[in-house]
Design a protein around this motif. Structure first.
Motif, mmCIF file in Angstrom:
data_model
loop_
_atom_site.group_PDB
_atom_site.id
_atom_site.type_symbol
_atom_site.label_atom_id
_atom_site.label_comp_id
_atom_site.label_asym_id
_atom_site.label_seq_id
_atom_site.Cartn_x
_atom_site.Cartn_y
_atom_site.Cartn_z
ATOM 1 N N HIS A 1 39.750 83.984 74.568
ATOM 2 C CA HIS A 1 38.884 83.464 74.534
ATOM 3 C C HIS A 1 38.605 82.277 74.226
ATOM 4 O O HIS A 1 38.640 81.071 74.963
ATOM 5 C CB HIS A 1 37.190 84.725 74.143
ATOM 6 C CG HIS A 1 36.168 83.839 73.675
ATOM 7 N ND1 HIS A 1 35.454 82.932 73.529
ATOM 8 C CD2 HIS A 1 34.937 83.796 75.392
ATOM 9 C CE1 HIS A 1 34.765 82.183 74.298
ATOM 10 N NE2 HIS A 1 34.131 82.982 74.890
ATOM 11 N N SER A 2 39.019 81.860 73.166
ATOM 12 C CA SER A 2 39.384 80.348 73.226
ATOM 13 C C SER A 2 40.694 79.380 74.110
ATOM 14 O O SER A 2 39.918 78.267 74.232
ATOM 15 C CB SER A 2 39.758 80.462 71.562
ATOM 16 O OG SER A 2 38.971 80.257 70.912
ATOM 17 N N LEU A 3 41.237 80.272 74.096
ATOM 18 C CA LEU A 3 42.530 79.929 75.149
ATOM 19 C C LEU A 3 42.286 79.587 76.484
ATOM 20 O O LEU A 3 41.557 78.560 77.213
ATOM 21 C CB LEU A 3 43.466 80.561 75.542
ATOM 22 C CG LEU A 3 44.886 80.694 74.315
ATOM 23 C CD1 LEU A 3 46.066 82.095 74.034
ATOM 24 C CD2 LEU A 3 45.663 79.622 74.463
ATOM 25 N N GLY A 4 41.108 80.457 76.898
ATOM 26 C CA GLY A 4 40.284 80.280 78.252
ATOM 27 C C GLY A 4 39.231 79.673 78.235
ATOM 28 O O GLY A 4 38.940 78.424 79.402
ATOM 29 N N ALA A 5 38.759 78.842 77.113
ATOM 30 C CA ALA A 5 37.715 78.297 76.800
ATOM 31 C C ALA A 5 38.583 76.746 77.148
ATOM 32 O O ALA A 5 37.349 75.713 77.894
ATOM 33 C CB ALA A 5 36.775 78.063 75.473
ATOM 34 N N LEU A 6 39.852 76.555 76.527
ATOM 35 C CA LEU A 6 40.754 75.516 76.150
ATOM 36 C C LEU A 6 40.849 75.457 78.073
ATOM 37 O O LEU A 6 41.415 73.883 78.274
ATOM 38 C CB LEU A 6 41.365 75.500 74.925
ATOM 39 C CG LEU A 6 41.113 75.062 73.960
ATOM 40 C CD1 LEU A 6 42.083 75.496 72.975
ATOM 41 C CD2 LEU A 6 40.584 73.397 73.736
ATOM 42 N N GLY A 7 40.377 75.959 78.730
ATOM 43 C CA GLY A 7 40.746 75.736 80.373
ATOM 44 C C GLY A 7 42.817 76.460 80.218
ATOM 45 O O GLY A 7 43.390 76.242 81.463
ATOM 46 N N PHE A 8 42.956 77.728 79.505
ATOM 47 C CA PHE A 8 44.729 77.979 80.094
ATOM 48 C C PHE A 8 44.395 79.024 80.792
ATOM 49 O O PHE A 8 43.454 79.538 80.264
ATOM 50 C CB PHE A 8 45.293 78.287 78.696
ATOM 51 C CG PHE A 8 46.056 77.145 78.145
ATOM 52 C CD1 PHE A 8 46.862 76.281 78.452
ATOM 53 C CD2 PHE A 8 45.229 76.542 76.930
ATOM 54 C CE1 PHE A 8 47.288 75.869 77.685
ATOM 55 C CE2 PHE A 8 45.139 75.289 75.890
ATOM 56 C CZ PHE A 8 46.419 75.165 76.212
ATOM 57 N N GLU A 9 44.244 79.224 82.252
ATOM 58 C CA GLU A 9 44.223 80.715 82.925
ATOM 59 C C GLU A 9 44.878 81.474 82.937
ATOM 60 O O GLU A 9 46.345 81.042 82.349
ATOM 61 C CB GLU A 9 43.612 80.173 84.336
ATOM 62 C CG GLU A 9 42.391 79.258 84.623
ATOM 63 C CD GLU A 9 42.264 78.546 85.864
ATOM 64 O OE1 GLU A 9 43.183 78.902 86.436
ATOM 65 O OE2 GLU A 9 40.931 77.621 85.449
ATOM 66 N N GLY A 10 44.998 82.930 83.278
ATOM 67 C CA GLY A 10 46.053 83.885 83.417
ATOM 68 C C GLY A 10 46.551 84.331 81.991
ATOM 69 O O GLY A 10 47.190 84.349 82.073
ATOM 70 N N VAL A 11 45.833 83.975 80.712
ATOM 71 C CA VAL A 11 45.941 84.656 79.474
ATOM 72 C C VAL A 11 45.308 86.323 79.518
ATOM 73 O O VAL A 11 44.599 86.378 80.178
ATOM 74 C CB VAL A 11 45.872 84.220 78.090
ATOM 75 C CG1 VAL A 11 45.904 84.949 77.642
ATOM 76 C CG2 VAL A 11 45.697 82.801 79.476
ATOM 77 N N GLU A 12 46.361 87.078 79.471
ATOM 78 C CA GLU A 12 45.567 88.573 80.176
ATOM 79 C C GLU A 12 45.402 89.162 79.208
ATOM 80 O O GLU A 12 44.454 90.268 78.686
ATOM 81 C CB GLU A 12 46.875 89.097 81.199
ATOM 82 C CG GLU A 12 46.731 88.858 82.375
ATOM 83 C CD GLU A 12 47.646 88.996 83.543
ATOM 84 O OE1 GLU A 12 48.645 89.980 82.791
ATOM 85 O OE2 GLU A 12 47.794 88.884 84.954
ATOM 86 N N ARG A 13 45.916 89.603 78.179
ATOM 87 C CA ARG A 13 46.245 89.655 76.430
ATOM 88 C C ARG A 13 47.091 89.210 75.816
ATOM 89 O O ARG A 13 47.938 88.465 75.319
ATOM 90 C CB ARG A 13 46.492 91.213 77.148
ATOM 91 C CG ARG A 13 46.435 92.270 76.243
ATOM 92 C CD ARG A 13 46.799 93.377 76.522
ATOM 93 N NE ARG A 13 46.853 94.598 75.333
ATOM 94 C CZ ARG A 13 48.549 94.811 75.281
ATOM 95 N NH1 ARG A 13 49.595 94.022 75.224
ATOM 96 N NH2 ARG A 13 48.874 95.784 74.287
ATOM 97 N N VAL A 14 46.069 89.146 74.295
ATOM 98 C CA VAL A 14 46.880 88.317 73.121
ATOM 99 C C VAL A 14 46.086 89.406 72.279
ATOM 100 O O VAL A 14 45.613 89.921 71.834
ATOM 101 C CB VAL A 14 45.820 87.184 72.551
ATOM 102 C CG1 VAL A 14 46.333 86.547 71.897
ATOM 103 C CG2 VAL A 14 45.419 85.897 73.870
ATOM 104 N N ARG A 15 47.981 89.634 70.871
ATOM 105 C CA ARG A 15 47.748 90.749 70.433
ATOM 106 C C ARG A 15 47.904 90.043 69.009
ATOM 107 O O ARG A 15 49.338 89.116 69.256
ATOM 108 C CB ARG A 15 48.013 91.728 70.690
ATOM 109 C CG ARG A 15 48.534 93.027 71.519
ATOM 110 C CD ARG A 15 46.916 93.536 71.153
ATOM 111 N NE ARG A 15 47.428 94.541 70.744
ATOM 112 C CZ ARG A 15 46.036 95.060 70.341
ATOM 113 N NH1 ARG A 15 45.445 95.111 70.295
ATOM 114 N NH2 ARG A 15 46.744 96.466 69.089
ATOM 115 N N GLN A 16 47.464 89.352 67.905
ATOM 116 C CA GLN A 16 47.880 88.847 66.680
ATOM 117 C C GLN A 16 48.624 89.849 66.120
ATOM 118 O O GLN A 16 47.463 90.664 65.336
ATOM 119 C CB GLN A 16 46.961 87.586 66.071
ATOM 120 C CG GLN A 16 47.539 86.553 65.509
ATOM 121 C CD GLN A 16 46.682 85.875 64.918
ATOM 122 O OE1 GLN A 16 46.207 85.329 65.961
ATOM 123 N NE2 GLN A 16 46.002 85.586 63.433
#
Lengths: 79, 79
Positions: free
Chosen positions: A23-38
């Motif tokens: 969600h934060s990556l999207g808010a910073l303008g990074f597009e096309g991040v489909e999935r993040v696992r930590q």
């Protein structure tokens, strides 16, 4: 001897940290991040010099302390 | 395209999580654990299909969000 352990959530287990990062990556303008696992990475320095024994010992550590095997997977690398 | 990011504390930065793990391993009877450092691993699935662009984008994410570059190092692997 060095060992590296990766502990990651099993597939299907909800990952709120990963969702927050996505969600934060999207808010910073990074597009096309489909999935993040930590997950966690744990680096160990062992006195043991035999690679096979070190690996067995680290796997035992993973079962007993480093991972929650109900919801997490682990992998052990001897470096 | 998948990417994996490792975020680890810089050498010299105190790692209380790692110290706690080391102590607990000792309490459980694991001997010869000389040093433990704990970090994060972040796995990303990206829509980007060009490896070089994906790597540049993920490095940018590391600088802006995924790591605290004052105290942490990061490495990016494109899988």
């Amino acid at each position: 001897m060095k060992a590296r352990v990766h502990v990651t959530l099993k597939a299907g287990v909800l990952d709120p940290q990963g969702a927050a990062v996505r969600h934060s990556l999207g808010a910073l303008g990074f597009e096309g991040v489909e999935r993040v696992r930590q997950g966690k990475v744990i680096e160990l320095e062992l006195a043991e010099t035999d690679a096979a024994k070190a690996e067995a010992s680290v796997k035992d550590m993973c079962e007993k302390l480093l991972s929650n095997t109900v919801i997490e997977n682990y992998t052990v690398e001897i470096l």
